[in-house]
Design a protein around this motif. Structure first.
Motif, PDB file in Angstrom:
ATOM      1  N   LYS A  92       0.832  -1.215   0.000  1.00  0.00           N
ATOM      2  CA  LYS A  92       0.000   0.000   0.000  1.00  0.00           C
ATOM      3  C   LYS A  92       0.860   1.256   0.000  1.00  0.00           C
ATOM      4  N   GLU A  93       1.996   1.194   0.693  1.00  0.00           N
ATOM      5  CA  GLU A  93       2.868   2.368   0.796  1.00  0.00           C
ATOM      6  C   GLU A  93       3.782   2.457  -0.426  1.00  0.00           C
ATOM      7  N   PRO A  94       3.780   3.559  -1.172  1.00  0.00           N
ATOM      8  CA  PRO A  94       4.668   3.712  -2.335  1.00  0.00           C
ATOM      9  C   PRO A  94       6.139   3.652  -1.909  1.00  0.00           C
ATOM     10  N   ILE A  95       6.999   3.365  -2.876  1.00  0.00           N
ATOM     11  CA  ILE A  95       8.432   3.235  -2.603  1.00  0.00           C
ATOM     12  C   ILE A  95       9.172   4.415  -3.214  1.00  0.00           C
ATOM     13  N   SER A  96       9.987   5.057  -2.390  1.00  0.00           N
ATOM     14  CA  SER A  96      10.802   6.173  -2.867  1.00  0.00           C
ATOM     15  C   SER A  96      12.121   5.620  -3.394  1.00  0.00           C
ATOM     16  N   ALA A  97      12.315   5.733  -4.713  1.00  0.00           N
ATOM     17  CA  ALA A  97      13.530   5.223  -5.349  1.00  0.00           C
ATOM     18  C   ALA A  97      14.226   6.373  -6.056  1.00  0.00           C
ATOM     19  N   GLY A  98      15.198   6.971  -5.388  1.00  0.00           N
ATOM     20  CA  GLY A  98      15.895   8.116  -5.973  1.00  0.00           C
ATOM     21  C   GLY A  98      14.963   9.301  -6.119  1.00  0.00           C
ATOM     22  N   HIS A  99      14.813   9.773  -7.336  1.00  0.00           N
ATOM     23  CA  HIS A  99      13.927  10.912  -7.602  1.00  0.00           C
ATOM     24  C   HIS A  99      12.510  10.468  -7.942  1.00  0.00           C
ATOM     25  N   HIS A 100      12.244   9.178  -7.840  1.00  0.00           N
ATOM     26  CA  HIS A 100      10.942   8.647  -8.256  1.00  0.00           C
ATOM     27  C   HIS A 100      10.172   8.087  -7.049  1.00  0.00           C
ATOM     28  N   ILE A 101       8.884   8.260  -7.111  1.00  0.00           N
ATOM     29  CA  ILE A 101       7.978   7.613  -6.151  1.00  0.00           C
ATOM     30  C   ILE A 101       7.204   6.562  -6.942  1.00  0.00           C
ATOM     31  N   VAL A 102       7.471   5.305  -6.637  1.00  0.00           N
ATOM     32  CA  VAL A 102       6.922   4.210  -7.433  1.00  0.00           C
ATOM     33  C   VAL A 102       5.801   3.519  -6.657  1.00  0.00           C
ATOM     34  N   ALA A 103       4.639   3.457  -7.270  1.00  0.00           N
ATOM     35  CA  ALA A 103       3.517   2.707  -6.694  1.00  0.00           C
ATOM     36  C   ALA A 103       3.623   1.265  -7.173  1.00  0.00           C
ATOM     37  N   VAL A 104       3.739   0.347  -6.230  1.00  0.00           N
ATOM     38  CA  VAL A 104       3.933  -1.063  -6.574  1.00  0.00           C
ATOM     39  C   VAL A 104       2.659  -1.834  -6.234  1.00  0.00           C
ATOM     40  N   HIS A 105       2.184  -2.621  -7.199  1.00  0.00           N
ATOM     41  CA  HIS A 105       0.972  -3.413  -7.011  1.00  0.00           C
ATOM     42  C   HIS A 105       1.309  -4.901  -7.083  1.00  0.00           C
ATOM     43  N   TYR A 106       0.380  -5.702  -6.644  1.00  0.00           N
ATOM     44  CA  TYR A 106       0.650  -7.145  -6.552  1.00  0.00           C
ATOM     45  C   TYR A 106      -0.578  -7.961  -6.923  1.00  0.00           C
ATOM     46  N   ARG A 107      -0.310  -9.222  -7.210  1.00  0.00           N
ATOM     47  CA  ARG A 107      -1.339 -10.262  -7.253  1.00  0.00           C
ATOM     48  C   ARG A 107      -0.811 -11.428  -6.452  1.00  0.00           C
ATOM     49  N   GLY A 108      -1.715 -12.156  -5.828  1.00  0.00           N
ATOM     50  CA  GLY A 108      -1.249 -13.247  -4.983  1.00  0.00           C
ATOM     51  C   GLY A 108      -2.146 -14.464  -5.055  1.00  0.00           C
ATOM     52  N   ALA A 109      -1.602 -15.560  -4.578  1.00  0.00           N
ATOM     53  CA  ALA A 109      -2.351 -16.819  -4.500  1.00  0.00           C
ATOM     54  C   ALA A 109      -2.094 -17.431  -3.132  1.00  0.00           C
ATOM     55  N   SER A 110      -3.101 -18.104  -2.622  1.00  0.00           N
ATOM     56  CA  SER A 110      -3.026 -18.699  -1.284  1.00  0.00           C
ATOM     57  C   SER A 110      -3.439 -20.161  -1.359  1.00  0.00           C
ATOM     58  N   ILE A 111      -2.699 -20.998  -0.629  1.00  0.00           N
ATOM     59  CA  ILE A 111      -3.045 -22.419  -0.579  1.00  0.00           C
ATOM     60  C   ILE A 111      -2.748 -22.951   0.814  1.00  0.00           C
ATOM     61  N   ARG A 112      -3.551 -23.902   1.256  1.00  0.00           N
ATOM     62  CA  ARG A 112      -3.409 -24.465   2.604  1.00  0.00           C
ATOM     63  C   ARG A 112      -3.394 -25.978   2.532  1.00  0.00           C
ATOM     64  N   TYR A 113      -2.571 -26.540   3.400  1.00  0.00           N
ATOM     65  CA  TYR A 113      -2.558 -27.996   3.560  1.00  0.00           C
ATOM     66  C   TYR A 113      -3.015 -28.303   4.989  1.00  0.00           C
ATOM     67  N   PRO A 114      -3.941 -29.225   5.199  1.00  0.00           N
ATOM     68  CA  PRO A 114      -4.563 -30.114   4.219  1.00  0.00           C
ATOM     69  C   PRO A 114      -5.947 -29.641   3.746  1.00  0.00           C
ATOM     70  N   GLU A 115      -6.358 -28.424   4.129  1.00  0.00           N
ATOM     71  CA  GLU A 115      -7.706 -27.973   3.787  1.00  0.00           C
ATOM     72  C   GLU A 115      -7.932 -27.921   2.271  1.00  0.00           C
ATOM     73  N   ASP A 116      -6.976 -27.327   1.534  1.00  0.00           N
ATOM     74  CA  ASP A 116      -7.141 -27.166   0.083  1.00  0.00           C
ATOM     75  C   ASP A 116      -6.671 -28.393  -0.695  1.00  0.00           C
ATOM     76  N   ILE A 117      -5.563 -28.957  -0.280  1.00  0.00           N
ATOM     77  CA  ILE A 117      -4.985 -30.099  -0.992  1.00  0.00           C
ATOM     78  C   ILE A 117      -4.308 -31.002   0.030  1.00  0.00           C
ATOM     79  N   ASN A 118      -4.527 -32.295  -0.095  1.00  0.00           N
ATOM     80  CA  ASN A 118      -4.003 -33.215   0.921  1.00  0.00           C
ATOM     81  C   ASN A 118      -2.693 -33.882   0.519  1.00  0.00           C
ATOM     82  N   ASN A 119      -2.090 -33.431  -0.578  1.00  0.00           N
ATOM     83  CA  ASN A 119      -0.774 -33.933  -0.981  1.00  0.00           C
ATOM     84  C   ASN A 119       0.226 -32.780  -0.872  1.00  0.00           C
ATOM     85  N   PRO A 120       1.045 -32.756   0.178  1.00  0.00           N
ATOM     86  CA  PRO A 120       1.934 -31.598   0.393  1.00  0.00           C
ATOM     87  C   PRO A 120       2.986 -31.428  -0.686  1.00  0.00           C
TER      88      PRO A 120
END
Length: 428
Positions: free
Chosen positions: A301-329
């Motif tokens: 959420k917080e932008p990154i100050s890189a030299g003379h630039h203020i860079v807004a960084v965004h993400y995508r993510g994935a979540s997985i759980r063992y053993p709730e989602d998949i029972n083969n670790p």
């Protein structure tokens, strides 16, 4: 260090073997003393020294796993020293006492440390000097004829000096060998750590890399085999990171990776790994997974100050759980990668949970991509003409060509399924 721990294990093994051997020797010594001295009415050594020593040695041997290692060492050395004192008390300077003292110091140096060997050696010297004074002052009553010559101090000089020289030489050799061995193990351990640093650490962020995560997950699975345990993994990718590199330069891109890595390390009870490209994998043991996802949101959420630039960084993510989602670790990471790939069609700054249905769809699509390449060469693609007829006249006025695909693995595949794949991969 792993190598030094292996050396300690060898010392423990030697101690356990010595205890069993000495127990056998002690049984023979106890039998010999009882046959020789008890018929003559001599009960002191049998009941006060040899029998208690044998019983204590038996107890230590049988309860070796319950008694700490160092305590077993001290008990063993004390028993050997006690027998040496007994020999010197009843037989004087010509007895087996010197050999018992020698054995105690050598055993202490080998199974514990050279320093303990030198301490045992020093104690034996003090004991011998005390007995020399006691014998010369006639403070020790005569039990045997061998004690008569022990009352003259001159008779102690030769065996005493011989004992000192022999014991010191043996201990010095042991100390040199053990010191060299430990030094070699330390160097070997450092070399292994340096190799691991190269093999398992990301050079940009300093985080463990994708090879390390595979190793760590494998250890977790092996260490918890047969028991119930939980694994929660988050895979986070910086959106449009290539555009950031192009716009601001590679140095700025690497700096952003370092900042993101530093922020992610603040996640409680989590281990962070740098995967390929701009991906970070987070292994969390904290049960409240929503807190982890909210923390990831705050990181970006917080932008990154890189030299003379203020860079807004965004993400995508994935979540997985063992053993709730998949029972083969062992399939956790591969399915997590599939889930993230599926998340690319979603909005940014969001974490997608694992879906078995979606992942099966992706796997099927990937299989079809591979099969579709060779479908024409294998004559699996057929073309049919669907005529167009005038309903009033009954005459054919035209038609359209239809493609059909029959595959030995999937059977008849609908055009609505494989045509979009062909268009997407420019195979039309």
């Amino acid at each position: 260090m792993q190598e030094l721990e292996s050396f300690k294990n060898i010392q423990r093994s030697i101690l356990n073997s010595l205890l069993r051997v000495l127990l056998f020797i002690a049984a023979l010594a106890l039998t010999a003393v009882s046959l020789e001295e008890l018929p003559q009415g001599e009960y002191v050594r049998f009941f006060l020294i040899y029998l208690p020593s044998f019983m204590m040695l038996m107890a230590v041997t049988l309860m070796s796993k319950k008694i700490p290692f160092n305590l077993r060492v001290y008990i063993l050395i004390s028993i050997i020293m006690l027998i040496g004192i007994s020999e010197m008390l009843f037989w004087g300077f010509s007895s087996m006492a010197f050999y018992f003292f020698l054995s105690a110091a050598v055993i202490a140096a080998i199974i514990n440390s050279p320093s303990l060997g030198w301490i045992t050696f020093s104690c034996s010297l003090l004991i011998i000097v005390v007995f020399m004074l006691l014998y010369s002052s006639t403070s020790i009553p005569e039990y045997s004829e061998a004690q008569l010559s022990s009352r003259t101090l001159v008779n102690w000089i030769a065996p005493f000096i011989t004992y000192i020289m022999l014991q010191a030489a043996i201990l010095l050799i042991i100390q040199i060998i053990i010191s060299h061995l430990i030094k070699t193990l330390i160097i070997s351990s450092k070399e292994r750590e340096e190799l691991e640093q190269v093999a398992f650490v990301d050079t940009v962020t300093g985080l463990p890399n994708n090879q390390k995560v595979i190793q760590d997950i494998g250890k977790i699975i092996a260490g918890n085999e047969g028991s119930s345990f939980k694994i929660h993994l988050l895979l986070i990718e910086i959106v449009d990171f290539e555009d950031i590199n192009i716009k601001y330069g590679l140095d700025t891109g690497n700096y952003i990776l370092k900042i993101i890595a530093h922020r992610l390390l603040k996640l409680p009870e989590c281990v962070v790994y740098r995967m390929t490209g701009s991906k970070f994998l987070i292994h969390c043991t904290k049960e409240n997974e929503l807190d982890n996802e909210r923390t990831v949101e705050q990181v970006f959420k917080e932008p990154i100050s890189a030299g003379h630039h203020i860079v807004a960084v965004h993400y995508r993510g994935a979540s997985i759980r063992y053993p709730e989602d998949i029972n083969n670790p062992t399939l956790l990471i591969s399915n997590l990668m599939l889930t993230l790939n599926n998340a690319k069609s979603s909005n940014r700054d969001i974490i997608i949970n694992y879906s078995e249905t979606d992942n099966r769809k992706i796997l099927r699509e990937n299989d079809m991509k591979d099969l579709l390449v060779n479908a024409i060469n294998k004559n699996e693609i057929s073309v049919y003409i669907q005529p167009r007829m005038n309903a009033k006249t009954g005459l054919i006025t035209g038609g359209e060509l239809l493609m059909r695909w029959f595959n030995s693995k999937f059977g008849t595949i609908s055009p609505t399924e494989f045509i979009p794949i062909a268009e997407k991969d420019e195979m039309i």
